[in-house]
Design a protein around this motif. Structure first.
Motif, PDB file in Angstrom:
ATOM      1  N   GLN A 199     -10.301   4.716  -9.103  1.00 30.06           N
ATOM      2  CA  GLN A 199     -10.783   5.078  -7.547  1.00 30.06           C
ATOM      3  C   GLN A 199     -12.042   4.314  -7.233  1.00 30.06           C
ATOM      4  OE1 GLN A 199      -9.184   6.784  -5.327  1.00 30.06           O
ATOM      5  NE2 GLN A 199      -7.706   7.196  -6.518  1.00 30.06           N
ATOM      6  N   LYS A 239     -14.893  -4.825  -1.868  1.00 30.75           N
ATOM      7  CA  LYS A 239     -16.511  -4.922  -1.812  1.00 30.75           C
ATOM      8  C   LYS A 239     -17.407  -3.908  -2.624  1.00 30.75           C
ATOM      9  CE  LYS A 239     -20.074  -6.108   0.908  1.00 30.75           C
ATOM     10  NZ  LYS A 239     -21.049  -5.561   0.446  1.00 30.75           N
ATOM     11  N   GLU A 252       0.826  -1.293   0.048  1.00 32.47           N
ATOM     12  CA  GLU A 252       0.015  -0.111  -0.078  1.00 32.47           C
ATOM     13  C   GLU A 252       1.060   1.160  -0.033  1.00 32.47           C
ATOM     14  OE1 GLU A 252      -3.775   1.819   2.461  1.00 32.47           O
ATOM     15  OE2 GLU A 252      -2.473   0.226   3.419  1.00 32.47           O
ATOM     16  N   ARG A 281      -7.799  -1.886  -6.078  1.00 34.49           N
ATOM     17  CA  ARG A 281      -7.647  -1.288  -5.064  1.00 34.49           C
ATOM     18  C   ARG A 281      -8.073  -2.141  -3.921  1.00 34.49           C
ATOM     19  NH1 ARG A 281      -5.640   3.773  -5.528  1.00 34.49           N
ATOM     20  NH2 ARG A 281      -5.966   4.889  -7.539  1.00 34.49           N
ATOM     21  N   SER A 282      -7.330  -2.537  -2.899  1.00 32.49           N
ATOM     22  CA  SER A 282      -7.768  -3.407  -1.850  1.00 32.49           C
ATOM     23  C   SER A 282      -8.894  -2.865  -1.040  1.00 32.49           C
ATOM     24  CB  SER A 282      -6.512  -3.522  -0.854  1.00 32.49           C
ATOM     25  OG  SER A 282      -5.399  -4.296  -1.468  1.00 32.49           O
ATOM     26  N   ASP A 283      -9.182  -1.500  -0.809  1.00 30.61           N
ATOM     27  CA  ASP A 283     -10.206  -1.095  -0.135  1.00 30.61           C
ATOM     28  C   ASP A 283     -11.322  -0.766  -0.919  1.00 30.61           C
ATOM     29  OD1 ASP A 283      -9.120   0.911  -1.745  1.00 30.61           O
ATOM     30  OD2 ASP A 283      -9.084   2.834  -0.215  1.00 30.61           O
ATOM     31  N   LYS A 284     -11.312  -1.270  -2.149  1.00 25.75           N
ATOM     32  CA  LYS A 284     -12.496  -1.236  -3.086  1.00 25.75           C
ATOM     33  C   LYS A 284     -13.033  -2.891  -3.479  1.00 25.75           C
ATOM     34  CE  LYS A 284     -11.998   3.221  -3.287  1.00 25.75           C
ATOM     35  NZ  LYS A 284     -13.289   4.118  -2.693  1.00 25.75           N
ATOM     36  N   CYS A 337      -3.065  -5.303  -2.658  1.00 26.18           N
ATOM     37  CA  CYS A 337      -2.281  -5.489  -1.583  1.00 26.18           C
ATOM     38  C   CYS A 337      -1.953  -6.701  -1.020  1.00 26.18           C
ATOM     39  CB  CYS A 337      -2.428  -4.448  -0.440  1.00 26.18           C
ATOM     40  SG  CYS A 337      -2.340  -2.640  -1.059  1.00 26.18           S
ATOM     41  N   GLU A 338      -3.210  -7.331  -0.930  1.00 23.37           N
ATOM     42  CA  GLU A 338      -3.165  -8.625  -0.321  1.00 23.37           C
ATOM     43  C   GLU A 338      -2.544  -9.754  -1.340  1.00 23.37           C
ATOM     44  OE1 GLU A 338      -5.582  -6.249   1.834  1.00 23.37           O
ATOM     45  OE2 GLU A 338      -5.721  -6.742  -0.207  1.00 23.37           O
ATOM     46  N   GLY A 382      -7.712  -8.067  -4.040  1.00 23.98           N
ATOM     47  CA  GLY A 382      -6.962  -6.770  -3.675  1.00 23.98           C
ATOM     48  C   GLY A 382      -5.644  -6.814  -4.055  1.00 23.98           C
TER      49      GLY A 382
END
Length: 325
Positions: A221, A252, A153, A247-250, A275-276, A273
């Motif tokens: 994004q 879901k 990240e 992106r890992s936070d996206k 990053c994972e 994701g």
């Protein structure tokens, strides 16, 4: 020959805020001097003549184009400053550009030989370029106390500051695949590495492909229709899978978005994701290599650095990754 650039920012900028527009107008003027040297190297114009010719009320002539041309001299990406992105109007240019001329005069520019003039322009440009987040040094990331995903990240955050996030994301994924899948597939992955900083080719079905799996990496994004459409095109016959690396936070948000307008074969579209995917010990694929690196993250970054060196010098200064223990 060395030049004093220690007080450059304070001498030239003073109380003028170093916005992108202000920095670009200074870089554009430096490029205008470069171009004058190239076109009139027998008798280059004096700085005052260049100033009168190139400085207008709200900026430097062809500011966006020239600022981008200047960054290209140093192998740096230009997407964030080309054209109008550099700032269409920069009224502060009437203050900072004359200060730049005064500074060059104070360093003996006019009397210097041509080669030293170029060296001086490069030296005076460097601290200005750094204010755009385009350091010539490598990206440095501290590993201590951070998970693999957190390190990735941070790498992507620094790449984003330099305008090369998409390219670094692709090379990270490709490097992870190359070192974590078995021999024949690894060689095929190696042949697919590329360097891109702009938008994806809408006709290209997958940034990487292994057998019937197309791997599409996107750093947008949020979920977008173009990648959903591409995933559906890849899976339309029910034979090929599409892996979206996002992106890992996206994750879901992507899953919800895809569920609203699913592929004919929704089970063939998967989200990961980034990053994972990069930070975990093993790539979760059916082609997993029996030879797993003892330190996968270190091996991946070493591979990225190797690829950047092979793929050419255009973005080399801004793309190297140094992991610091």
């Amino acid at each position: 020959m060395e030049f004093d650039t220690a007080d450059l920012a304070s001498n030239i900028l003073g109380d003028v805020k170093p916005t992108k527009s202000v920095i670009c107008t200074l870089l554009a003027f430096i490029e205008a001097i470069h171009q004058d040297l190239a076109h009139q190297n027998a008798t280059p114009s004096r700085l005052e003549a260049v100033l009168r010719r190139e400085l207008k009320k709200n900026g430097v002539v062809a500011q966006g184009t020239r600022a981008a041309q200047h960054l290209k001299r140093f192998g740096l990406p230009t997407e964030k400053i080309s054209g109008d992105l550099s700032g269409r109007k920069t009224p502060q240019s009437g203050v900072v550009v004359p200060r730049l001329v005064e500074y060059l005069d104070s360093q003996g520019y006019e009397e210097a030989p041509l080669s030293e003039k170029v060296q001086m322009l490069h030296a005076i440009s460097e601290p200005l370029r750094s204010k755009l987040g385009l350091s010539l040094g490598p990206m440095k990331v501290t590993r201590a106390g951070n998970s693999g995903a957190a390190v990735v990240e941070e790498i992507l955050a620094q790449a984003n500051e330099r305008g090369i996030e998409s390219a670094i994301a692709e090379l990270l994924v490709g490097s992870k695949l190359e070192i974590c899948v078995d021999g024949p597939h690894s060689a095929r992955i190696a042949a697919q590495h590329k360097w891109v900083t702009g938008h994806d080719d809408p006709e290209a079905l997958g940034d990487y492909r292994i057998e019937n799996v197309a791997i599409e990496i996107t750093m947008v994004q949020g979920p977008d229709e173009s990648h959903r459409t591409k995933a559906n095109r890849i899976t339309k016959n029910g034979t090929d899978e599409c892996w979206l690396v996002v992106r890992s936070d996206k994750i879901k948000a992507w899953q919800d978005y895809l569920a609203k307008a699913p592929s004919k074969y929704p089970g063939l579209v998967r989200c990961y994701g980034i990053c994972e995917l990069i930070g975990q010990n093993l790539t979760e694929t059916r082609w997993r290599s029996p030879k797993v690196p003892s330190d996968p993250l270190k091996t991946v970054t070493e591979k990225v650095n190797e690829l950047v060196a092979k793929l050419g010098p255009q973005y080399l200064p801004a793309a190297r990754i140094d992991l610091v223990e």
